[in-house]
Design a protein around this motif. Structure first.
Motif, PDB file in Angstrom:
ATOM      1  N   GLN A  74      10.604   1.764  11.466  1.00 36.30           N
ATOM      2  CA  GLN A  74      10.058   1.272  12.739  1.00 36.30           C
ATOM      3  C   GLN A  74       8.666   1.837  13.023  1.00 36.30           C
ATOM      4  OE1 GLN A  74      13.256   2.369  15.482  1.00 36.30           O
ATOM      5  NE2 GLN A  74      13.856   0.232  15.640  1.00 36.30           N
ATOM      6  N   LYS A  75       8.441   3.057  12.549  1.00 40.39           N
ATOM      7  CA  LYS A  75       7.135   3.692  12.804  1.00 40.39           C
ATOM      8  C   LYS A  75       6.022   3.097  11.953  1.00 40.39           C
ATOM      9  CE  LYS A  75       8.880   8.218  14.165  1.00 40.39           C
ATOM     10  NZ  LYS A  75       9.333   9.472  13.562  1.00 40.39           N
ATOM     11  N   GLN A  76       6.423   2.476  10.793  1.00 40.19           N
ATOM     12  CA  GLN A  76       5.381   1.956   9.892  1.00 40.19           C
ATOM     13  C   GLN A  76       4.776   0.673  10.428  1.00 40.19           C
ATOM     14  OE1 GLN A  76       7.303   0.901   6.308  1.00 40.19           O
ATOM     15  NE2 GLN A  76       7.930   2.939   5.807  1.00 40.19           N
ATOM     16  N   GLN A  77       4.662   0.516  11.731  1.00 38.66           N
ATOM     17  CA  GLN A  77       4.292  -0.802  12.225  1.00 38.66           C
ATOM     18  C   GLN A  77       2.821  -1.006  11.998  1.00 38.66           C
ATOM     19  OE1 GLN A  77       6.622  -2.813  13.886  1.00 38.66           O
ATOM     20  NE2 GLN A  77       8.198  -1.461  14.510  1.00 38.66           N
ATOM     21  N   HIS A  78       2.492  -2.091  12.132  1.00 39.59           N
ATOM     22  CA  HIS A  78       2.380  -3.460  11.761  1.00 39.59           C
ATOM     23  C   HIS A  78       0.976  -3.796  12.131  1.00 39.59           C
ATOM     24  CE1 HIS A  78       6.396  -3.124  13.557  1.00 39.59           C
ATOM     25  NE2 HIS A  78       5.742  -2.838  14.616  1.00 39.59           N
ATOM     26  N   HIS A  79       0.036  -2.997  11.652  1.00 42.22           N
ATOM     27  CA  HIS A  79      -1.290  -3.409  12.054  1.00 42.22           C
ATOM     28  C   HIS A  79      -1.801  -4.294  10.932  1.00 42.22           C
ATOM     29  CE1 HIS A  79      -0.670  -0.855  15.394  1.00 42.22           C
ATOM     30  NE2 HIS A  79      -0.402   0.145  14.602  1.00 42.22           N
ATOM     31  N   HIS A  80      -0.891  -5.142  10.480  1.00 42.05           N
ATOM     32  CA  HIS A  80      -1.191  -5.981   9.335  1.00 42.05           C
ATOM     33  C   HIS A  80      -2.091  -7.128   9.775  1.00 42.05           C
ATOM     34  CE1 HIS A  80      -0.243  -7.479   5.321  1.00 42.05           C
ATOM     35  NE2 HIS A  80      -0.203  -8.681   5.839  1.00 42.05           N
ATOM     36  N   ARG A  81      -3.212  -7.257   9.092  1.00 47.68           N
ATOM     37  CA  ARG A  81      -4.075  -8.405   9.361  1.00 47.68           C
ATOM     38  C   ARG A  81      -3.873  -9.401   8.233  1.00 47.68           C
ATOM     39  NH1 ARG A  81      -7.638 -10.048  12.814  1.00 47.68           N
ATOM     40  NH2 ARG A  81      -9.159 -11.576  12.120  1.00 47.68           N
ATOM     41  N   PHE A  82      -3.552 -10.639   8.574  1.00 48.53           N
ATOM     42  CA  PHE A  82      -3.233 -11.625   7.546  1.00 48.53           C
ATOM     43  C   PHE A  82      -4.504 -12.262   7.003  1.00 48.53           C
ATOM     44  CE2 PHE A  82       0.695 -11.099   9.781  1.00 48.53           C
ATOM     45  CZ  PHE A  82       1.646 -11.164   8.759  1.00 48.53           C
ATOM     46  N   CYS A  83      -4.547 -12.377   5.675  1.00 50.83           N
ATOM     47  CA  CYS A  83      -5.675 -13.036   5.021  1.00 50.83           C
ATOM     48  C   CYS A  83      -5.162 -14.298   4.362  1.00 50.83           C
ATOM     49  CB  CYS A  83      -6.277 -12.130   3.942  1.00 50.83           C
ATOM     50  SG  CYS A  83      -6.937 -10.630   4.660  1.00 50.83           S
ATOM     51  N   PHE A  84      -5.966 -15.335   4.416  1.00 50.54           N
ATOM     52  CA  PHE A  84      -5.606 -16.574   3.740  1.00 50.54           C
ATOM     53  C   PHE A  84      -5.544 -16.315   2.252  1.00 50.54           C
ATOM     54  CE2 PHE A  84      -7.376 -20.386   1.552  1.00 50.54           C
ATOM     55  CZ  PHE A  84      -6.235 -21.155   1.641  1.00 50.54           C
ATOM     56  N   MET A  85      -4.433 -16.686   1.627  1.00 57.65           N
ATOM     57  CA  MET A  85      -4.309 -16.426   0.193  1.00 57.65           C
ATOM     58  C   MET A  85      -4.485 -17.695  -0.626  1.00 57.65           C
ATOM     59  SD  MET A  85      -1.318 -14.568  -1.863  1.00 57.65           S
ATOM     60  CE  MET A  85      -0.604 -15.933  -2.697  1.00 57.65           C
ATOM     61  N   LYS A  86      -3.723 -18.755  -0.269  1.00 58.34           N
ATOM     62  CA  LYS A  86      -3.908 -19.980  -1.042  1.00 58.34           C
ATOM     63  C   LYS A  86      -3.431 -21.193  -0.269  1.00 58.34           C
ATOM     64  CE  LYS A  86      -1.483 -18.778  -4.653  1.00 58.34           C
ATOM     65  NZ  LYS A  86      -0.896 -17.498  -4.302  1.00 58.34           N
ATOM     66  N   GLU A  87      -3.964 -22.324  -0.695  1.00 53.73           N
ATOM     67  CA  GLU A  87      -3.537 -23.594  -0.130  1.00 53.73           C
ATOM     68  C   GLU A  87      -2.807 -24.365  -1.222  1.00 53.73           C
ATOM     69  OE1 GLU A  87      -6.024 -26.353   2.525  1.00 53.73           O
ATOM     70  OE2 GLU A  87      -6.217 -27.249   0.534  1.00 53.73           O
ATOM     71  N   LEU A  88      -1.646 -24.910  -0.864  1.00 49.67           N
ATOM     72  CA  LEU A  88      -0.895 -25.705  -1.823  1.00 49.67           C
ATOM     73  C   LEU A  88      -0.864 -27.147  -1.352  1.00 49.67           C
ATOM     74  CD1 LEU A  88       2.092 -23.272  -2.369  1.00 49.67           C
ATOM     75  CD2 LEU A  88       0.048 -23.499  -3.740  1.00 49.67           C
ATOM     76  N   LYS A  89      -1.379 -28.011  -2.191  1.00 52.23           N
ATOM     77  CA  LYS A  89      -1.311 -29.446  -1.905  1.00 52.23           C
ATOM     78  C   LYS A  89       0.081 -29.854  -2.341  1.00 52.23           C
ATOM     79  CE  LYS A  89      -3.321 -33.454  -0.927  1.00 52.23           C
ATOM     80  NZ  LYS A  89      -3.480 -33.893   0.441  1.00 52.23           N
ATOM     81  N   ALA A  90       1.025 -29.762  -1.428  1.00 50.75           N
ATOM     82  CA  ALA A  90       2.428 -29.755  -1.818  1.00 50.75           C
ATOM     83  C   ALA A  90       2.960 -31.128  -2.217  1.00 50.75           C
ATOM     84  CB  ALA A  90       3.255 -29.176  -0.673  1.00 50.75           C
TER      85      ALA A  90
END
Length: 415
Positions: A74-90
């Protein structure tokens, strides 16, 4: 009864006990939904030992260590900033839905092209194309936490069960008289529930492929459904403005929840199965007691239809998404609105909490998804790049990967 081993569950926090009873391996869970980094582990251990005879003196230290590990997580929270990784033309034709397996290493997409595709998240490689439906593949899901099966519900009125590893079709469930628009596995992965435009829900046996029950009583389309975490009850929401609670073993209706004045957009149980939240086109959400079927609160404030609603994993917060372009966070205990999340420039069709419960993710017709801080209501990130409405957004189990699905026929993966 002999205790074999402990398993740790991070989200929501809990300890699973595996034990032997008469030669059969069984499990029970100790839910620690109120655990915080400030909780005194010794006091909590004493409480657990009072109510759980399987935890003897010789095991006490081990349990305390597990509590401490949950607190460290619980302490390891979450200052995660999301980066765009890939686009899939699904797919060539529009997407309908996206879903992760539990680990987040694979995800699936459904489409108007009549297929469901299985993808490797990290590489973006297509692993399988699940072909066989004769119309739009609309509702899709993995049998999490196992992740070895996939169910697809189609406008061709059938549901298919697939092997997630090989892409082989195990069963085709036939019996609905109209399009299948929602589905779910029970937690044990022994049943699939399907909801249809024919105003019924059905339960199917995963092993044999047989129909187990037809749940009749709604007078219009069944648009959403949800098993509780134990798997003994199912809730269905319908365009007839009502919600029904069903006993899974008998297929009988336990309660009909009436009070909404518009179609039901979504239904969900909280983790401990005591409450159900419902969203409706009448611009409100309602909170219901599972046991009595009574409405305990009406959550108001939205100016347009409520298009999605969910609990956080601990069951203490509720998030709502509306056609008015705002989202709201309510307390499940006090029913107060804690936050209004403002910033989208179009209706919000999907909302979910991160597994840790500290973030809310919203998907909008304004072509963006947004990440919000639950405590402050601040928008932390705008996930941009789609060129059309986003109708789907999901976190993986750890909360460190997001997938967004858009009417622009692409999925975007964010790390």
């Amino acid at each position: 009864m002999k205790l074999k081993r402990f398993l740790l569950r991070y989200y929501p926090p809990g300890i699973i006990l595996e034990y032997d009873k008469g030669g059969q391996l069984r499990t029970k869970s100790i839910d620690l939904l109120d655990l915080t980094p400030e909780t005194n582990p010794d006091e909590l251990l004493a409480e657990i030992r009072q109510s759980e005879p399987l935890i003897t003196g010789s095991r006490a230290d081990q349990v305390k260590q597990l509590i401490v590990r949950l607190q460290q997580k619980q302490k390891q929270q979450h200052h995660h900033r999301f980066c765009f990784m890939k686009e899939l033309k699904a797919h060539i034709l529009p997407l309908t839905n996206v879903a992760f397996d539990k680990s987040g290493s694979r995800f699936i997409t459904g489409s108007y092209d009549r297929t469901c595709r299985v993808w490797d998240t990290a590489s973006g490689r297509e692993l399988h194309t699940l072909e066989g439906h004769r119309n739009v593949v609309y509702a899709i899901t993995f049998n999490n936490p196992y992740g070895d099966k996939i169910a697809t519900g189609s406008f061709d009125k059938t549901c298919k069960l697939w092997c997630a590893e090989t892409g082989k079709c195990f069963h085709t469930f036939r019996g609905h008289m109209a399009e299948i628009v929602c589905l779910a596995f029970n937690p044990q992965s022994t049943l699939v529930a399907t909801g249809s435009m024919d105003a019924t829900a059905k339960l199917w046996d995963v092993e044999t492929g047989e129909e187990v029950a037809t749940l009749t009583g709604h007078t219009a389309e069944v648009l959403s459904l949800c098993f509780n975490t134990v798997g003994n009850q199912l809730v269905t929401g319908s365009f007839d403005h009502t919600v029904a609670i069903w006993d899974v073993a008998s297929g009988r209706r336990v309660h009909t929840l009436t009070g909404h004045r518009g179609e039901i957009s979504n239904v969900q149980f909280n983790w401990d199965c005591s409450l159900i939240v419902t969203g409706s086109m009448d611009k409100t959400c309602k909170l219901w007691e599972t046991g009595s079927g009574k409405c305990v609160a009406t959550l108001v404030g939205h100016k347009e239809e409520v298009l999605d609603v969910c609990f956080d994993l601990s069951g203490q917060l509720i998030a709502t998404a509306s056609a008015d372009g705002t989202a709201r966070v309510f307390s499940a205990n006090t029913h107060q609105c804690l936050m209004t999340l403002e910033g989208h420039d179009g209706e919000i069709s999907k909302i979910c909490f991160s597994p840790q419960g500290s973030r809310v993710l919203t998907a909008s017709s304004d072509k963006t998804a947004r990440l919000w801080d639950v405590q402050s209501g601040v928008c932390l990130q705008v996930l941009e790049g789609h060129t059309d409405e986003i109708f789907s957004c999901v976190f993986n189990y750890e909360g460190d990967t997001i997938i967004t699905g858009s009417k622009d026929n692409t999925c975007r993966v964010w790390y």
